[in-house]
Design an enzyme around this catalytic site. Structure first.
Site, PDB file in Angstrom:
ATOM      1  N   LYS A  54       0.841  -1.206   0.000  1.00  0.00           N
ATOM      2  CA  LYS A  54       0.000   0.000   0.000  1.00  0.00           C
ATOM      3  C   LYS A  54       0.875   1.254   0.000  1.00  0.00           C
ATOM      4  CE  LYS A  54      -3.773  -2.534   2.116  1.00  0.00           C
ATOM      5  NZ  LYS A  54      -4.577  -2.899   3.295  1.00  0.00           N
ATOM      6  N   GLN A  98      -4.584  -1.416   9.555  1.00  0.00           N
ATOM      7  CA  GLN A  98      -4.470  -2.750   8.977  1.00  0.00           C
ATOM      8  C   GLN A  98      -4.985  -3.800   9.959  1.00  0.00           C
ATOM      9  OE1 GLN A  98      -3.548  -3.331   5.869  1.00  0.00           O
ATOM     10  NE2 GLN A  98      -3.545  -5.555   5.966  1.00  0.00           N
ATOM     11  N   ASP A 121     -10.895   2.543   3.524  1.00  0.00           N
ATOM     12  CA  ASP A 121     -11.155   1.100   3.405  1.00  0.00           C
ATOM     13  C   ASP A 121     -12.623   0.846   3.036  1.00  0.00           C
ATOM     14  OD1 ASP A 121      -9.077  -0.809   3.774  1.00  0.00           O
ATOM     15  OD2 ASP A 121      -8.934  -0.283   5.898  1.00  0.00           O
TER      16      ASP A 121
HETATM   17  N1  GUN Z   1      -6.308  -6.777   6.221  1.00  0.00           N
HETATM   18  C1  GUN Z   1      -6.406  -7.559   5.113  1.00  0.00           C
HETATM   19  N2  GUN Z   1      -6.950  -6.839   4.098  1.00  0.00           N
HETATM   20  C2  GUN Z   1      -7.185  -5.594   4.581  1.00  0.00           C
HETATM   21  C3  GUN Z   1      -7.725  -4.402   4.008  1.00  0.00           C
HETATM   22  O1  GUN Z   1      -8.113  -4.346   2.834  1.00  0.00           O
HETATM   23  N3  GUN Z   1      -7.799  -3.329   4.837  1.00  0.00           N
HETATM   24  C4  GUN Z   1      -7.391  -3.364   6.140  1.00  0.00           C
HETATM   25  N4  GUN Z   1      -7.522  -2.253   6.858  1.00  0.00           N
HETATM   26  N5  GUN Z   1      -6.887  -4.462   6.691  1.00  0.00           N
HETATM   27  C5  GUN Z   1      -6.776  -5.562   5.906  1.00  0.00           C
END
Ligand code: GUN
Length: 287
Positions: A54, A98, A121
């Site tokens: 990311k 996350q 998100d």
């Molecule tokens: N953990 C696994 N995928 C994601 C996601 O798309 N967003 C977040 N915040 N945590 C994750």
């Protein structure tokens, strides 16, 4: 028949290029680069890789990323303090925490603590609700990315029978809402579904987000169907596998996503799109 591959890597790259061009234009107009705060708690290796991807995507498109790497002893109160600070910081457009989170932190409370207009998100109940009432704003990244992949096939979605396997808050449920918004007739399957095989077998679109390698048998797939595999399962030999028996399903389907290189890159690209959107929406609400 052998299905065409829906190449998430290529579609995501195109989206990232388009976002970079939009951000470059805004910066040339004297505007601030969008800013995403990414909070990682603890040492989970998979989470570290996701977060790194990311942050790399931010660099690629010109989004400023703020890195908060916190110890796994972080308390809920400490995390709330940070989120509240980011919520009120006008130079921050998106906040991502996350998951998974350590046991002492209630993920639902944290998601609701993020200001909905910075919830890139798309997990906040406000944003899920907007999608449910056909007024999507910040849309959950993986389902939104999958809609973009379906659009790339140029298949008319209106009236198709779609089956979503897995009903998690972050993926399965918003996926069903996205497909409903696109005009599909949607069935949601889960652990209590009586006959998964029969449901999958009549689907024009199958989206599996169950997280169980080999759950969806290749021979269940209706000839010509679109198969979207969100599962990322680590096998005993260390390799990655989706939920779908890929080789057999590919022989039945019209279109199919690989794992890896399918849905994963789209989730990241859509997060970048949401961050730019969050910035532009906040700009227009402030001015
Ligand atoms: N953990 C696994 N995928 C994601 C996601 O798309 N967003 C977040 N915040 N945590 C994750």
């Amino acid at each position: 028949m052998s299905a065409q591959i829906i190449n998430g890597k290529v579609i995501a790259e195109e989206l990232l290029l388009s976002l970079k061009a939009q951000i470059d234009t805004r910066i040339a107009q004297g505007k601030r680069a969008p800013c995403l705060a990414v909070i990682l708690i603890g040492e989970d290796p998979a989470s570290a890789i996701y977060v790194r991807n990311k942050r790399l995507a931010c660099d690629k498109v010109g989004i400023t990323s703020l890195a908060y790497n916190l110890p796994d002893t972080t308390t809920e109160a400490e995390l709330f303090t940070l989120i509240n600070k980011l919520n009120t910081d006008d130079t921050v457009d998106g906040i991502l925490v996350q998951s998974p989170l350590p046991a002492q932190i209630d993920e639902k409370l944290i998601i609701e603590g993020i200001s909905p207009d910075k919830d890139v998100d798309g997990f906040h109940p406000y944003n899920i609700g907007r999608l449910a009432v056909r007024q999507p704003t910040l849309r959950s990244c993986t389902p939104f990315g999958i809609i973009k992949m379906l659009e790339a096939t140029k298949i008319e979605l209106l009236g198709l029978d779609a089956v979503v396997v897995g009903v998690s808050n972050h993926v399965g449920r918003p996926m069903a809402l996205e497909l409903l918004l696109a005009g599909c007739t949607v069935t949601c399957c889960h652990r209590h579904t009586k006959d998964l095989a029969a449901n999958v077998a009549r689907a024009d679109i199958v989206v599996s987000a169950a997280g169980k390698a080999g759950l969806i048998k290749g021979e269940w797939i209706k000839p010509g169907a679109v198969v979207i595999d969100i599962g990322i399962n680590r096998l005993a030999d260390g390799s990655l596998s989706g939920d779908v028996e890929f080789a057999i399903a590919k022989a039945h389907a019209g279109w199919i996503t690989p794992v890896p290189g399918g849905v994963g890159p789209m989730t990241v690209a859509t997060l970048m799109e949401n961050t730019l959107l969050a910035q532009t929406l906040r700009e227009s609400s402030i001015s």
